[in-house]
Write a protein that holds these residues in place. Sequence first.
Motif, mmCIF file in Angstrom:
data_model
loop_
_atom_site.group_PDB
_atom_site.id
_atom_site.type_symbol
_atom_site.label_atom_id
_atom_site.label_comp_id
_atom_site.label_asym_id
_atom_site.label_seq_id
_atom_site.Cartn_x
_atom_site.Cartn_y
_atom_site.Cartn_z
ATOM 1 N N THR A 10 0.834 -1.193 0.000
ATOM 2 C CA THR A 10 0.000 0.000 0.000
ATOM 3 C C THR A 10 0.875 1.251 0.000
ATOM 4 O O THR A 10 1.812 1.356 0.797
ATOM 5 C CB THR A 10 -0.919 0.018 1.237
ATOM 6 N N LEU A 11 0.575 2.151 -0.892
ATOM 7 C CA LEU A 11 1.256 3.442 -0.980
ATOM 8 C C LEU A 11 0.167 4.488 -1.143
ATOM 9 O O LEU A 11 -0.612 4.426 -2.094
ATOM 10 C CB LEU A 11 2.211 3.458 -2.175
ATOM 11 N N GLU A 12 0.057 5.412 -0.195
ATOM 12 C CA GLU A 12 -1.011 6.405 -0.192
ATOM 13 C C GLU A 12 -0.494 7.792 -0.517
ATOM 14 O O GLU A 12 0.679 8.098 -0.275
ATOM 15 C CB GLU A 12 -1.706 6.440 1.182
ATOM 16 N N ILE A 13 -1.386 8.616 -1.028
ATOM 17 C CA ILE A 13 -1.061 10.014 -1.341
ATOM 18 C C ILE A 13 -1.726 10.896 -0.286
ATOM 19 O O ILE A 13 -2.919 10.769 -0.027
ATOM 20 C CB ILE A 13 -1.539 10.395 -2.747
ATOM 21 N N TYR A 14 -0.946 11.776 0.307
ATOM 22 C CA TYR A 14 -1.418 12.714 1.323
ATOM 23 C C TYR A 14 -1.259 14.140 0.830
ATOM 24 O O TYR A 14 -0.349 14.434 0.049
ATOM 25 C CB TYR A 14 -0.586 12.586 2.605
ATOM 26 N N ALA A 15 -2.101 15.026 1.321
ATOM 27 C CA ALA A 15 -1.933 16.465 1.135
ATOM 28 C C ALA A 15 -1.341 17.017 2.424
ATOM 29 O O ALA A 15 -1.724 16.588 3.521
ATOM 30 C CB ALA A 15 -3.275 17.135 0.855
ATOM 31 N N ILE A 16 -0.396 17.926 2.297
ATOM 32 C CA ILE A 16 0.172 18.602 3.455
ATOM 33 C C ILE A 16 -0.072 20.091 3.253
ATOM 34 O O ILE A 16 0.736 20.793 2.649
ATOM 35 C CB ILE A 16 1.670 18.290 3.625
ATOM 36 N N PRO A 17 -1.228 20.581 3.732
ATOM 37 C CA PRO A 17 -1.560 22.002 3.541
ATOM 38 C C PRO A 17 -0.571 22.904 4.270
ATOM 39 O O PRO A 17 -0.111 22.589 5.359
ATOM 40 C CB PRO A 17 -2.957 22.130 4.161
ATOM 41 N N HIS A 18 -0.241 24.011 3.656
ATOM 42 C CA HIS A 18 0.615 25.043 4.257
ATOM 43 C C HIS A 18 1.985 24.511 4.665
ATOM 44 O O HIS A 18 2.543 24.932 5.688
ATOM 45 C CB HIS A 18 -0.088 25.702 5.447
ATOM 46 N N LEU A 19 2.545 23.633 3.882
ATOM 47 C CA LEU A 19 3.839 23.030 4.189
ATOM 48 C C LEU A 19 4.936 24.076 4.323
ATOM 49 O O LEU A 19 5.795 23.983 5.200
ATOM 50 C CB LEU A 19 4.208 22.006 3.116
ATOM 51 N N SER A 20 4.898 25.102 3.480
ATOM 52 C CA SER A 20 5.955 26.120 3.517
ATOM 53 C C SER A 20 5.974 26.897 4.833
ATOM 54 O O SER A 20 6.979 27.486 5.197
ATOM 55 C CB SER A 20 5.818 27.079 2.335
ATOM 56 N N SER A 21 4.870 26.879 5.571
ATOM 57 C CA SER A 21 4.825 27.570 6.867
ATOM 58 C C SER A 21 5.316 26.677 8.006
ATOM 59 O O SER A 21 5.318 27.087 9.163
ATOM 60 C CB SER A 21 3.400 28.044 7.162
#
Length: 128
Positions: A10-21
């Motif tokens: 299993t390999l999942e895709i995640y969103a990481i909102p506001h990563l640059s902060s």
Amino acid sequence: MGPSFKANETLEIYAIPHLSSGATERRLLTKGKFNNAFPSTNPDGTKLVFRSTRDGGDNKYKNLYIMDTEIGEDAGEAERITEGNWIDTHSQWSSNIEWIVFLSNRDKPTDAWERDHGLDPEGTLLFT
């Protein structure tokens, strides 16, 4: 998140909102215990194209899917955009949103599983 280049894992895709902060919150976009990888967003960030082993059978063939980045698979489903016994991967959206370019070994599909796991670089550049 998950092991690289192991179609049976299993390999999942995640969103990481506001990563640059410096934010570390993650939001799971894909679900279903499939091997999902190589995501690319459209220029405005509302859609995501990725390759997945879902519907790939025992040989774990990989096709391309599109999903809404805001809801992921929580409230919707990924839409399949390629279908076949081959490996479609490394997709990228064009800047004008009219094209998705990707690599495929569909001209040599009979041994797609073995070629992909051997990381064979041969492939054909296609547009959809």
